[in-house]
Design a protein around this motif. Structure first.
Motif, PDB file in Angstrom:
ATOM      1  N   UNK A  49       0.870  -1.168   0.000  1.00 38.06           N
ATOM      2  CA  UNK A  49       0.000   0.000   0.000  1.00 38.06           C
ATOM      3  C   UNK A  49       0.911   1.224   0.000  1.00 38.06           C
ATOM      4  N   UNK A  50       0.339   2.374  -0.214  1.00 35.18           N
ATOM      5  CA  UNK A  50       1.130   3.603  -0.158  1.00 35.18           C
ATOM      6  C   UNK A  50       1.781   3.738   1.214  1.00 35.18           C
ATOM      7  N   UNK A  51       1.024   3.454   2.247  1.00 38.99           N
ATOM      8  CA  UNK A  51       1.555   3.552   3.607  1.00 38.99           C
ATOM      9  C   UNK A  51       2.694   2.567   3.837  1.00 38.99           C
ATOM     10  N   UNK A  52       2.538   1.341   3.366  1.00 30.87           N
ATOM     11  CA  UNK A  52       3.574   0.327   3.565  1.00 30.87           C
ATOM     12  C   UNK A  52       4.847   0.695   2.806  1.00 30.87           C
ATOM     13  N   UNK A  53       4.700   1.206   1.582  1.00 31.40           N
ATOM     14  CA  UNK A  53       5.874   1.647   0.821  1.00 31.40           C
ATOM     15  C   UNK A  53       6.569   2.774   1.577  1.00 31.40           C
ATOM     16  N   UNK A  54       5.799   3.756   2.036  1.00 33.79           N
ATOM     17  CA  UNK A  54       6.365   4.886   2.781  1.00 33.79           C
ATOM     18  C   UNK A  54       7.157   4.398   3.986  1.00 33.79           C
ATOM     19  N   UNK A  55       6.583   3.476   4.729  1.00 27.28           N
ATOM     20  CA  UNK A  55       7.254   2.951   5.925  1.00 27.28           C
ATOM     21  C   UNK A  55       8.507   2.150   5.567  1.00 27.28           C
ATOM     22  N   UNK A  56       8.444   1.371   4.494  1.00 26.66           N
ATOM     23  CA  UNK A  56       9.575   0.524   4.102  1.00 26.66           C
ATOM     24  C   UNK A  56      10.769   1.342   3.630  1.00 26.66           C
ATOM     25  N   UNK A  57      10.524   2.543   3.124  1.00 25.02           N
ATOM     26  CA  UNK A  57      11.625   3.360   2.614  1.00 25.02           C
ATOM     27  C   UNK A  57      12.564   3.785   3.736  1.00 25.02           C
ATOM     28  N   UNK A  58      12.037   3.926   4.943  1.00 27.31           N
ATOM     29  CA  UNK A  58      12.883   4.177   6.099  1.00 27.31           C
ATOM     30  C   UNK A  58      13.357   5.602   6.270  1.00 27.31           C
ATOM     31  N   UNK A  59      13.677   6.273   5.222  1.00 26.99           N
ATOM     32  CA  UNK A  59      14.201   7.634   5.291  1.00 26.99           C
ATOM     33  C   UNK A  59      13.058   8.640   5.139  1.00 26.99           C
ATOM     34  N   UNK A  60      12.962   9.602   6.054  1.00 31.02           N
ATOM     35  CA  UNK A  60      11.907  10.619   5.910  1.00 31.02           C
ATOM     36  C   UNK A  60      11.996  11.382   4.582  1.00 31.02           C
ATOM     37  N   UNK A  61      13.211  11.692   4.145  1.00 28.91           N
ATOM     38  CA  UNK A  61      13.368  12.414   2.879  1.00 28.91           C
ATOM     39  C   UNK A  61      12.895  11.570   1.703  1.00 28.91           C
ATOM     40  N   UNK A  62      13.271  10.299   1.698  1.00 30.04           N
ATOM     41  CA  UNK A  62      12.860   9.407   0.618  1.00 30.04           C
ATOM     42  C   UNK A  62      11.348   9.184   0.656  1.00 30.04           C
ATOM     43  N   UNK A  63      10.796   9.057   1.846  1.00 37.20           N
ATOM     44  CA  UNK A  63       9.351   8.896   1.983  1.00 37.20           C
ATOM     45  C   UNK A  63       8.618  10.116   1.439  1.00 37.20           C
ATOM     46  N   UNK A  64       9.121  11.312   1.732  1.00 35.80           N
ATOM     47  CA  UNK A  64       8.498  12.537   1.221  1.00 35.80           C
ATOM     48  C   UNK A  64       8.585  12.599  -0.296  1.00 35.80           C
ATOM     49  N   UNK A  65       9.711  12.172  -0.828  1.00 37.42           N
ATOM     50  CA  UNK A  65       9.866  12.166  -2.292  1.00 37.42           C
ATOM     51  C   UNK A  65       8.841  11.231  -2.930  1.00 37.42           C
ATOM     52  N   UNK A  66       8.690  10.043  -2.354  1.00 36.76           N
ATOM     53  CA  UNK A  66       7.695   9.088  -2.842  1.00 36.76           C
ATOM     54  C   UNK A  66       6.292   9.681  -2.777  1.00 36.76           C
TER      55      UNK A  66
END
Length: 95
Positions: free
Chosen positions: A8-25
């Motif tokens: 899910x979008x949430x799971x991808x965001x969490x798996x990325x680990x980095x706040x910056x990478x999550x924001x980019x996604x």
């Protein structure tokens, strides 16, 4: 019950680990036109899967090292090349 990960979008965001990478996604997925949302999702799902796999490999390597064993994988010592490159950079006046 399947052991496959349901993404899910949430799971991808969490798996990325980095706040910056999550924001980019999140920025990419939110700005994507409707016909491109699936492609953006699929791209980032792959990134998240590779990130989780790398984290798992890191944990296995740390566990092996902590147990006094060999760290799994094929390792190439490039210390000399790094030192030569650093010397070249220093000789050109870079700090």
């Amino acid at each position: 019950m399947s052991t496959a990960r349901v993404w899910s979008i949430e799971r991808i965001r969490d798996a990325l680990g980095s706040p910056d990478l999550s924001q980019r996604f999140l920025g990419e997925i939110c700005r994507a036109p409707a016909d491109e949302v699936l492609a953006v999702f699929t791209k980032w799902q792959g990134i998240a899967e590779r990130t989780l796999a790398a984290v798992e490999r890191g944990r296995q390597a740390a566990a092996a090292e902590a147990a006094g064993g060999e760290v799994p994988g094929e390792w190439i010592d490039i210390t000399q090349k790094v030192q030569e490159d650093a010397a070249l950079v220093r000789s050109r006046g870079a700090a």
